[in-house]
Design a protein around this motif. Structure first.
Motif, PDB file in Angstrom:
ATOM      1  N   ASP A 187     -10.427 -12.738   5.153  1.00  0.00           N
ATOM      2  CA  ASP A 187      -9.867 -13.750   4.248  1.00  0.00           C
ATOM      3  C   ASP A 187      -8.500 -14.599   4.830  1.00  0.00           C
ATOM      4  N   VAL A 188      -7.398 -13.509   5.156  1.00  0.00           N
ATOM      5  CA  VAL A 188      -6.291 -14.194   5.349  1.00  0.00           C
ATOM      6  C   VAL A 188      -6.142 -14.715   6.726  1.00  0.00           C
ATOM      7  N   SER A 189      -7.151 -14.055   7.725  1.00  0.00           N
ATOM      8  CA  SER A 189      -7.505 -14.942   9.059  1.00  0.00           C
ATOM      9  C   SER A 189      -7.959 -15.990   8.927  1.00  0.00           C
ATOM     10  N   SER A 190      -9.002 -16.402   8.138  1.00  0.00           N
ATOM     11  CA  SER A 190      -9.563 -17.577   7.949  1.00  0.00           C
ATOM     12  C   SER A 190      -8.587 -18.693   7.595  1.00  0.00           C
ATOM     13  N   ALA A 191      -7.720 -18.224   6.673  1.00  0.00           N
ATOM     14  CA  ALA A 191      -6.754 -18.885   5.887  1.00  0.00           C
ATOM     15  C   ALA A 191      -5.734 -19.528   6.813  1.00  0.00           C
ATOM     16  N   ARG A 192      -5.508 -18.540   7.814  1.00  0.00           N
ATOM     17  CA  ARG A 192      -4.130 -18.657   8.698  1.00  0.00           C
ATOM     18  C   ARG A 192      -4.670 -18.936   9.910  1.00  0.00           C
ATOM     19  N   GLY A 193      -5.842 -18.891  10.335  1.00  0.00           N
ATOM     20  CA  GLY A 193      -6.325 -19.341  11.889  1.00  0.00           C
ATOM     21  C   GLY A 193      -5.827 -18.191  12.822  1.00  0.00           C
ATOM     22  N   ALA A 194      -6.077 -18.538  14.017  1.00  0.00           N
ATOM     23  CA  ALA A 194      -5.845 -17.604  15.165  1.00  0.00           C
ATOM     24  C   ALA A 194      -4.510 -17.071  15.203  1.00  0.00           C
ATOM     25  N   GLY A 195      -3.394 -17.914  14.700  1.00  0.00           N
ATOM     26  CA  GLY A 195      -2.119 -17.567  14.862  1.00  0.00           C
ATOM     27  C   GLY A 195      -1.746 -16.126  14.246  1.00  0.00           C
ATOM     28  N   LEU A 196      -2.564 -15.932  13.145  1.00  0.00           N
ATOM     29  CA  LEU A 196      -2.250 -14.786  12.476  1.00  0.00           C
ATOM     30  C   LEU A 196      -2.805 -13.517  13.088  1.00  0.00           C
ATOM     31  N   VAL A 197      -4.176 -13.782  13.783  1.00  0.00           N
ATOM     32  CA  VAL A 197      -4.622 -12.654  14.358  1.00  0.00           C
ATOM     33  C   VAL A 197      -3.497 -12.166  15.577  1.00  0.00           C
ATOM     34  N   THR A 198      -2.967 -13.313  16.507  1.00  0.00           N
ATOM     35  CA  THR A 198      -1.884 -12.958  17.203  1.00  0.00           C
ATOM     36  C   THR A 198      -0.828 -12.383  16.787  1.00  0.00           C
ATOM     37  N   ASP A 199      -0.258 -12.580  15.532  1.00  0.00           N
ATOM     38  CA  ASP A 199       0.639 -12.248  15.000  1.00  0.00           C
ATOM     39  C   ASP A 199       0.314 -10.385  14.503  1.00  0.00           C
ATOM     40  N   ARG A 200      -0.703 -10.319  14.153  1.00  0.00           N
ATOM     41  CA  ARG A 200      -1.092  -9.029  13.726  1.00  0.00           C
ATOM     42  C   ARG A 200      -1.323  -8.137  15.068  1.00  0.00           C
ATOM     43  N   GLU A 201      -1.664  -8.385  16.073  1.00  0.00           N
ATOM     44  CA  GLU A 201      -1.721  -7.789  17.227  1.00  0.00           C
ATOM     45  C   GLU A 201      -0.375  -7.514  17.701  1.00  0.00           C
ATOM     46  N   ARG A 202       0.508  -8.397  17.677  1.00  0.00           N
ATOM     47  CA  ARG A 202       1.764  -8.158  18.133  1.00  0.00           C
ATOM     48  C   ARG A 202       2.438  -7.160  17.230  1.00  0.00           C
ATOM     49  N   PHE A 203       2.360  -7.193  15.927  1.00  0.00           N
ATOM     50  CA  PHE A 203       3.194  -6.318  14.999  1.00  0.00           C
ATOM     51  C   PHE A 203       2.548  -5.012  15.110  1.00  0.00           C
ATOM     52  N   ARG A 204       1.058  -4.752  15.163  1.00  0.00           N
ATOM     53  CA  ARG A 204       0.587  -3.547  15.429  1.00  0.00           C
ATOM     54  C   ARG A 204       1.111  -2.867  16.690  1.00  0.00           C
ATOM     55  N   ALA A 205       1.370  -3.515  17.760  1.00  0.00           N
ATOM     56  CA  ALA A 205       1.682  -2.982  18.935  1.00  0.00           C
ATOM     57  C   ALA A 205       3.055  -2.452  18.868  1.00  0.00           C
ATOM     58  N   ALA A 206       4.031  -3.443  18.092  1.00  0.00           N
ATOM     59  CA  ALA A 206       5.131  -2.859  17.940  1.00  0.00           C
ATOM     60  C   ALA A 206       5.388  -1.610  16.925  1.00  0.00           C
ATOM     61  N   ALA A 207       4.382  -1.749  16.026  1.00  0.00           N
ATOM     62  CA  ALA A 207       4.520  -0.694  14.861  1.00  0.00           C
ATOM     63  C   ALA A 207       4.230   0.610  15.865  1.00  0.00           C
ATOM     64  N   GLU A 208       3.384   0.795  16.852  1.00  0.00           N
ATOM     65  CA  GLU A 208       2.878   1.871  17.654  1.00  0.00           C
ATOM     66  C   GLU A 208       3.961   2.390  18.300  1.00  0.00           C
ATOM     67  N   ARG A 209       4.762   1.391  19.240  1.00  0.00           N
ATOM     68  CA  ARG A 209       5.675   1.584  19.768  1.00  0.00           C
ATOM     69  C   ARG A 209       6.921   2.300  19.156  1.00  0.00           C
ATOM     70  N   LEU A 210       7.109   1.824  17.900  1.00  0.00           N
ATOM     71  CA  LEU A 210       8.378   2.319  17.229  1.00  0.00           C
ATOM     72  C   LEU A 210       7.902   3.780  16.544  1.00  0.00           C
ATOM     73  N   ASP A 211       6.770   3.995  15.965  1.00  0.00           N
ATOM     74  CA  ASP A 211       6.395   5.214  15.804  1.00  0.00           C
ATOM     75  C   ASP A 211       6.513   6.207  16.722  1.00  0.00           C
ATOM     76  N   ALA A 212       6.334   5.890  18.104  1.00  0.00           N
ATOM     77  CA  ALA A 212       6.049   6.604  19.172  1.00  0.00           C
ATOM     78  C   ALA A 212       7.485   7.144  19.594  1.00  0.00           C
ATOM     79  N   THR A 213       8.620   6.510  19.400  1.00  0.00           N
ATOM     80  CA  THR A 213       9.779   6.949  19.536  1.00  0.00           C
ATOM     81  C   THR A 213      10.704   7.267  18.271  1.00  0.00           C
ATOM     82  N   ASP A 214      10.030   7.291  17.313  1.00  0.00           N
ATOM     83  CA  ASP A 214      10.734   7.661  15.997  1.00  0.00           C
ATOM     84  C   ASP A 214      11.262   9.028  16.093  1.00  0.00           C
ATOM     85  N   PRO A 215      12.779   9.116  16.004  1.00  0.00           N
ATOM     86  CA  PRO A 215      13.149  10.735  15.961  1.00  0.00           C
ATOM     87  C   PRO A 215      12.894  11.476  14.715  1.00  0.00           C
TER      88      PRO A 215
END
Length: 438
Positions: free
Chosen positions: A3-31
């Motif tokens: 529903d969120v993606s439908s409401a916000r369009g493709a830009g949100l998908v791009t945001d989600r991909e970007r933030f999920r990738a950032a989260a993965e990097r941050l968790d991988a380097t978390d001391p």
């Protein structure tokens, strides 16, 4: 698409991909990533994100076995012998020494006993009594006791005003009102940021929350304490939302009294006993309004008159809550090898990241972030003002995002760096956006 993606369009998908990738990097380097395994938490497959550690911390994995030993062996077999043979009697001081480094206190100044509210009452009344007696006035050990030099404001005709930060936790306010009645003071509510300008010759004491429980705003402990001392005023700090979440440095800043619970960021369990800090040079003048038998200099002498014990023991009242106290002692093992500097760094990174995700995902105008953006002014939570918060939070919890509600309109999310990850923060923000869009 959701529903969120439908409401916000493709830009949100791009945001989600970007933030999920950032989260993965941050968790991988978390001391601190390895510390997560010290807790009992939901499996990743369950999709539960626990963001309510600022109300009740997660269960440390070593606590169940320790409690089983206490119940089965110490209570079940040794029974009353455990007071001496297993150290039950000295547990309030011993556990206090475990907490002391987490709040920047040297040994001998912290005791674990009673609830936060009870300790607020003890500390506020004692602070007022010290101020009203003046630098040469007596404590329970008589005139000229150590600690008088801490308040250079000098002797005054009357100190009859208790300042309380205007946004204080309600229970603190209730205790302050009772303390004021007992000591002949009137209460004046003042915004925490304005306290340094309000201390005066009639101020007896002040009670301040280090972190505002609604907004997550971190108040200026060093500056407020220094301003109070210049006016001859002792301050009581409530550390419930800062102990275990960020460095506090009580000794460094010459804090007079501090109290705090242990079931939030210290993960001591539901109803775990609170702590009380009394600065060492004030201890001889600490005149508790609740003189109990376990704080007596000779507790088993059963004398008809009260003689206070020395040191942090003076902060005790009655028989310790042994089961909760020993559960807390075991829970504190999760701090082995952990620095508060690392905790603070991750806390700020987590709350920054979550706030960025919310800003990117949430429908425009649906929530307002009321937690300060500036790092020096932020605790370890994010508070979002939402007009229909009372409906939104139950829906979030149904979806596995566990935060809490502060009526009438605040969604509150607590970030515990010992076990909260960046993927947790991203998932919570995304589900929040879906709920807000539905």
């Amino acid at each position: 698409m959701s529903d969120v993606s439908s409401a916000r369009g493709a830009g949100l998908v791009t945001d989600r991909e970007r933030f999920r990738a950032a989260a993965e990097r941050l968790d991988a380097t978390d001391p601190l990533a390895g510390v997560r395994g010290r807790f009992v938490l939901d499996d990743a497959a369950d999709g539960v994100v626990y963001l309510d550690g600022n109300s009740l911390g997660a269960l440390p994995a070593n606590v169940p076995a320790r409690l089983a030993e206490v119940v089965g062996e110490e209570w079940g077999r040794l029974r009353i012998r455990s007071w001496e043979e297993r150290g039950w009697w000295s547990a309030p001081e011993r556990v206090g020494e475990r907490i002391a480094p987490l709040i920047g206190a040297a040994p001998g100044q912290v005791v674990v006993a009673d609830s936060t509210s009870v300790n607020v009452f003890k500390a506020v009344v004692a602070a007022i009594r010290i101020a009203q007696a003046g630098p040469e006035g007596p404590g329970p050990e008589g005139p000229g006791a150590v600690g008088a030099e801490s308040f250079p404001g000098g002797s005054v005709p009357l100190r009859d005003e208790l300042l309380v930060d205007a946004a204080t936790f309600p229970s603190d306010g209730y205790m302050a009102e009772s303390a004021a009645r007992m000591t002949g003071c009137r209460i004046r509510a003042v915004e925490a940021a304005e306290l340094p300008a309000e201390f005066g010759p009639r101020t007896a004491a002040a009670l301040v929350n280090h972190v505002d429980y609604r907004t997550g705003r971190l108040h200026d402990l060093p500056g407020t304490t220094a301003a109070a001392h210049r006016a001859g005023v002792p301050v009581v700090w409530d550390l419930c939302h800062s102990a275990g979440a960020l460095p506090v440095d009580l000794d460094r800043h010459q804090v007079d009294f501090a109290v705090g619970c242990t079931y939030k960021y210290l993960n001591g369990g539901p109803g775990a006993p609170a702590f009380l800090y009394v600065r060492r040079d004030l201890q001889p003048r600490f005149d508790s309004p609740l003189p109990g038998w376990t704080s007596h200099a000779d507790p088993f002498g059963m004398a008809p008159s009260y003689t206070p014990a020395g040191g942090s023991t003076r902060g005790r009242v009655g028989t310790p809550d042994i089961l909760s106290l020993l559960a807390l002692e075991a829970a504190l093992d999760v701090w082995d090898g952990v620095t508060l500097e690392a905790v603070r760094a991750k806390s700020l990174a987590l709350t920054d990241f979550f706030s960025e995700c919310v800003a990117a995902y949430a429908p425009e105008g649906r929530v307002e972030n009321i937690t300060p953006e500036a790092h020096p002014e932020r605790g370890s939570q994010v508070a979002l003002r939402c007009p229909d918060a009372v409906k939104v939070m139950p829906r979030l919890m149904e979806r596995g995002v566990i935060g809490d509600l502060r009526r009438p309109d605040v969604l509150r999310f607590g970030f515990t760096p010992l076990y909260t990850g960046f993927a947790d923060a991203e998932r919570a923000a995304y589900i929040l956006a879906e709920v807000l869009t539905a």
